[in-house]
Write a protein that holds these residues in place. Structure first.
Motif, PDB file in Angstrom:
ATOM      1  N   VAL A  56      18.466  38.913  10.218  1.00 47.92           N
ATOM      2  CA  VAL A  56      18.799  40.272   9.806  1.00 47.92           C
ATOM      3  C   VAL A  56      20.315  40.461   9.911  1.00 47.92           C
ATOM      4  O   VAL A  56      20.924  40.138  10.930  1.00 47.92           O
ATOM      5  CB  VAL A  56      18.077  41.310  10.699  1.00 47.92           C
ATOM      6  N   TYR A  59      21.612  45.692  11.936  1.00 52.03           N
ATOM      7  CA  TYR A  59      20.641  46.250  12.873  1.00 52.03           C
ATOM      8  C   TYR A  59      20.967  47.710  13.190  1.00 52.03           C
ATOM      9  O   TYR A  59      22.138  48.118  13.218  1.00 52.03           O
ATOM     10  CB  TYR A  59      20.655  45.483  14.200  1.00 52.03           C
ATOM     11  N   ARG A  68      15.852  46.414  12.164  1.00 56.22           N
ATOM     12  CA  ARG A  68      16.615  46.345  10.914  1.00 56.22           C
ATOM     13  C   ARG A  68      16.986  47.753  10.452  1.00 56.22           C
ATOM     14  O   ARG A  68      16.154  48.668  10.451  1.00 56.22           O
ATOM     15  CB  ARG A  68      15.789  45.636   9.832  1.00 56.22           C
ATOM     16  N   THR A 238      11.287  42.698  12.688  1.00 57.89           N
ATOM     17  CA  THR A 238      12.744  42.633  12.899  1.00 57.89           C
ATOM     18  C   THR A 238      13.159  43.228  14.253  1.00 57.89           C
ATOM     19  O   THR A 238      14.339  43.207  14.600  1.00 57.89           O
ATOM     20  CB  THR A 238      13.489  43.404  11.779  1.00 57.89           C
TER      21      THR A 238
END
Length: 243
Positions: A56, A59, A68, A238
């Motif tokens: 990713v 963030y 994410r 994520t």
């Protein structure tokens, strides 16, 4: 002979008193007096296996939680109790929101003495008695608790005159407290894989709880039309927790 009659009389009084006390306890701590319907809907459905995706670029970070950043257009605010809100207006003025933060577990609430968080007036049972009941039933986590409640829906606990008073009181108190803090849910999804936790599936939202190092991290996704099953799974994978 007279002495023998007195002894028999005392024994009968003790026995009668015991059964009277237990009968009153069964009435006083009858879970049928708990009128909340949300406990009846507790059932586990599908299992969601999550595999962490650390690939990713951007963030969203709040303290020891990372996810994410799909929320750049959302409005942010933080409450006094350190809960983070991200809200967005969509079609027909329907809210889309992410709420996240570190929160106490349900077990933590059950072990509170005064139950201040949910204004539960449970003066009948102490936190010590609730703890003893949870220990006896091997309820060590929120998932254990939810599965106990699910099993109780299928096979309700049947207290009798011979059930220990502590167990009668503990069972009643656990049912009472959870009936207050649990929302009305449709089903529960258990999370496995790189993360451990569960999802409470509600009518218009989903409450995700992930556990790490005995701490509970909560994520509420409001608007199931926006956060579809596929999108929610992708987003949850994520998450990184550094706590």
């Amino acid at each position: 002979m007279k002495k023998k009659r007195v002894i028999i009389g005392v024994i009968l009084v003790v026995i009668l008193s015991y059964f009277c006390v237990k009968a009153l306890a069964l009435y006083y701590y009858d879970v049928k007096n708990i009128t909340k319907d949300n406990l009846k809907n507790i059932k586990f459905g599908d299992t969601l296996v999550l595999n962490s995706n650390s690939n990713v670029d951007d963030y969203l970070v709040n303290e020891d939680i990372k996810i994410r950043n799909d929320f750049k257009d959302f409005e942010y605010k933080k409450t006094a109790d350190n809960v983070h809100y991200y809200t967005l207006k969509k079609d027909n003025e329907k809210d889309v929101a992410l709420i996240m933060g570190k929160t106490p577990s349900y077990i933590d609430y059950l072990l509170e003495e005064k139950m201040l968080n949910f204004n539960v007036n449970d003066k009948k049972v102490s936190s010590k008695e609730r703890k003893a009941f949870l220990t006896k039933k091997s309820i060590n986590s929120d998932i254990d608790l939810l599965k106990f409640l699910e099993k109780n829906n299928k096979e309700p606990v049947k207290n009798t005159i011979f059930t220990p008073l502590k167990e009668i009181k503990g069972y009643y108190s656990v049912m009472l407290v959870t009936s207050v803090f649990l929302p009305d849910i449709k089903s529960i999804t258990e999370i496995k894989g790189d993360y451990k936790g569960y999802i409470l599936n509600l009518k218009k939202s989903r409450e995700v709880s992930i556990f790490k190092n005995k701490k509970k991290y909560s994520f509420t996704f409001i608007n199931n039309d926006y956060f579809t099953d596929e999108y929610l799974k992708e987003l949850l994978e994520t998450i990184e927790i550094r706590g």
